[in-house]
Scaffold this active site. Sequence first.
Site, PDB file in Angstrom:
ATOM      1  N   CYS A  94       0.836  -1.203   0.000  1.00  9.91           N
ATOM      2  CA  CYS A  94       0.000   0.000   0.000  1.00  9.91           C
ATOM      3  C   CYS A  94       0.876   1.262   0.000  1.00  9.91           C
ATOM      4  CB  CYS A  94      -0.937   0.015   1.206  1.00  9.91           C
ATOM      5  SG  CYS A  94      -2.010   1.465   1.179  1.00  9.91           S
ATOM      6  N   LYS A 133       1.776  -9.416  -0.283  1.00  9.00           N
ATOM      7  CA  LYS A 133       1.473  -8.692  -1.524  1.00  9.00           C
ATOM      8  C   LYS A 133       2.362  -7.458  -1.553  1.00  9.00           C
ATOM      9  CE  LYS A 133      -2.454  -6.697  -4.064  1.00  9.00           C
ATOM     10  NZ  LYS A 133      -2.335  -5.242  -3.921  1.00  9.00           N
TER      11      LYS A 133
HETATM   12  C1  LIG Z   1      -9.341   1.993  -4.252  1.00 12.19           C
HETATM   13  C2  LIG Z   1      -8.233   0.986  -4.101  1.00 12.19           C
HETATM   14  C3  LIG Z   1      -7.995   0.425  -2.858  1.00 12.19           C
HETATM   15  C4  LIG Z   1      -6.949  -0.496  -2.701  1.00 12.19           C
HETATM   16  N1  LIG Z   1      -6.749  -1.071  -1.480  1.00 12.19           N
HETATM   17  C5  LIG Z   1      -5.770  -2.006  -1.333  1.00 12.19           C
HETATM   18  C6  LIG Z   1      -5.577  -2.701  -0.096  1.00 12.19           C
HETATM   19  O1  LIG Z   1      -6.299  -2.479   0.896  1.00 12.19           O
HETATM   20  N2  LIG Z   1      -4.573  -3.612  -0.030  1.00 12.19           N
HETATM   21  C7  LIG Z   1      -3.759  -3.889  -1.115  1.00 12.19           C
HETATM   22  O2  LIG Z   1      -2.865  -4.728  -1.012  1.00 12.19           O
HETATM   23  N3  LIG Z   1      -3.941  -3.269  -2.291  1.00 12.19           N
HETATM   24  C8  LIG Z   1      -4.931  -2.361  -2.426  1.00 12.19           C
HETATM   25  N4  LIG Z   1      -5.131  -1.780  -3.639  1.00 12.19           N
HETATM   26  C9  LIG Z   1      -4.284  -2.179  -4.786  1.00 12.19           C
HETATM   27  C10 LIG Z   1      -4.948  -3.302  -5.578  1.00 12.19           C
HETATM   28  O3  LIG Z   1      -5.117  -4.452  -4.783  1.00 12.19           O
HETATM   29  C11 LIG Z   1      -4.086  -3.665  -6.810  1.00 12.19           C
HETATM   30  O4  LIG Z   1      -2.830  -4.099  -6.364  1.00 12.19           O
HETATM   31  C12 LIG Z   1      -3.901  -2.491  -7.758  1.00 12.19           C
HETATM   32  O5  LIG Z   1      -5.111  -1.798  -7.971  1.00 12.19           O
HETATM   33  C13 LIG Z   1      -3.303  -2.957  -9.103  1.00 12.19           C
HETATM   34  O6  LIG Z   1      -4.165  -3.830  -9.768  1.00 12.19           O
HETATM   35  P1  LIG Z   1      -5.104  -3.325 -11.003  1.00 12.19           P
HETATM   36  O7  LIG Z   1      -4.190  -2.636 -11.979  1.00 12.19           O
HETATM   37  O8  LIG Z   1      -5.693  -4.603 -11.529  1.00 12.19           O
HETATM   38  O9  LIG Z   1      -6.093  -2.400 -10.420  1.00 12.19           O
HETATM   39  C14 LIG Z   1      -6.154  -0.847  -3.813  1.00 12.19           C
HETATM   40  C15 LIG Z   1      -6.430  -0.290  -5.060  1.00 12.19           C
HETATM   41  C16 LIG Z   1      -7.450   0.617  -5.226  1.00 12.19           C
HETATM   42  C17 LIG Z   1      -7.717   1.190  -6.590  1.00 12.19           C
END
Ligand SMILES: Cc1cc2nc3c(=O)[nH]c(=O)nc-3n(C[C@H](O)[C@H](O)[C@H](O)COP(=O)(O)O)c2cc1C
Length: 313
Positions: A94, A133
Site C-alpha cells: 500500500c 502482496k
Molecule cells: C481503491 C483501491 C484500494 C486499494 N486497497 C488495497 C488494499 O487495501 N490492499 C492492497 O494490497 N492493495 C490495495 N489496492 C491495490 C490493488 O489491490 C491492486 O494491487 C492495484 O489496484 C493494481 O491492480 P489493477 O491494476 O488490476 O487495479 C487498492 C487499489 C485501489 C484502486
Amino acid sequence: MLPKIMTAPMAGITDAPYRKICREMGLELAYTEMVSSRGLIFGNERTEDYVDRSDEGSSLGIQLFGNQPEVMANATKRLEELVKYEYLDINMGCPARKIMSNRDGCALMRTPILAGDIIRSIRRVTTRPLSAKMRLGLTKGSINVLEVAKRVEEAGADFIIVHGRTADQMYSGTADWDTIARVKQAVSIPVIGNGDIFTLDDYIDKQEYGVDGFMLARGIQGNPWLIRDILLFEETGVRSTRPGLAEKVEVARRHLDYIIQIKGIGAVPEFRKHAAWYFKGIPGSAKFRAALSSLNTPQEFRDLTERWLDIQG
Ligand SMILES: Cc1cc2nc3c(=O)[nH]c(=O)nc-3n(C[C@H](O)[C@H](O)[C@H](O)COP(=O)(O)O)c2cc1C
C-alpha cells in the site's frame, strides 16, 4: 491448490456485498479490504465489518497490515478465534501516505529483513496459506522486489503476489510484467501477478509471463462480468457476450440489495461509486450517472433505472 484467478483487497471497495456479487460470477477466492493488526489487538477493529456469512462456502482471504512481528502474530491468533477464513495476506504494497508514514504497507519494502521477520512470526501461529502482496519497490531507482520476495519465501510464505508498479507510481503508468516474471524465476513458491487486467484480452496477454495466477482489482469495479468471462474462457475457450443494459441494471440492483441486507440502509451512499462504475461509458448515460451521485434510497435507484431502461429500450 491455488485458484488461477482471485480478487484483490481494495480498501473501501471489496466489502462483503461486493464479494457476494463476485461469487455469483463464479469467483472462488476473494480478499477483504486490509485490516489493521493493531486495531485487532486493541479491539477497535470491527472484523465483522470485513467478513460476513456471505463468504461461506467459498474461500475468503484476509489481508492484514502492520509492521511489528509480535503484533502481527497476535493479530493472526485473534483472527483465528474470530473469523472463518482460508487465506492470509500481508500488505507490503500500500503506497498511501497515511499507511506508509506509519511504516506499514509498502514502507516494509524499505526493510526486507523486517518484512521476512513479520512473515516468520506469523508462520509460527498459523498453518493457513500465507502470502505477502508487494510492489516492485519504492521508486524506479530502488527496485528491490527480488530481494523482498526471497526474504519472504525463506521466512515461510506459501506464495507471493506482485503488483508491477513502484510505490511512487501509485496507480499511474503501466504495470511492469517483465519484472513480475523475473520474480517468478527467482523464487520457487508460486507467484501471482497483478496489474492492469481490465479485459479478457489483457488476461490472455498476461499468460506469457509464466506466473501461477492472476489477481484482479480495478478491472472488476462495476465489471464483475470479467470474472465470468475469464472462467468461461479458461474452461471452454469461448468468449461470453457483453452484458446488456438490462443485465447491468439487474446486477447493480442486487448489489444495492446486498449492501442494505449486510450493512443496513445507512450504507446506501456507499453504492454511489459502484453505480457510477456499473454504468460508465454507456452512451447517453451522463445525466443518469449525475443523478446517481446523490442517491440516498433504493427506491430512487429503482425509479431511475426503470426510467432509463424505458428510454433506452
Ligand atoms: C481503491 C483501491 C484500494 C486499494 N486497497 C488495497 C488494499 O487495501 N490492499 C492492497 O494490497 N492493495 C490495495 N489496492 C491495490 C490493488 O489491490 C491492486 O494491487 C492495484 O489496484 C493494481 O491492480 P489493477 O491494476 O488490476 O487495479 C487498492 C487499489 C485501489 C484502486
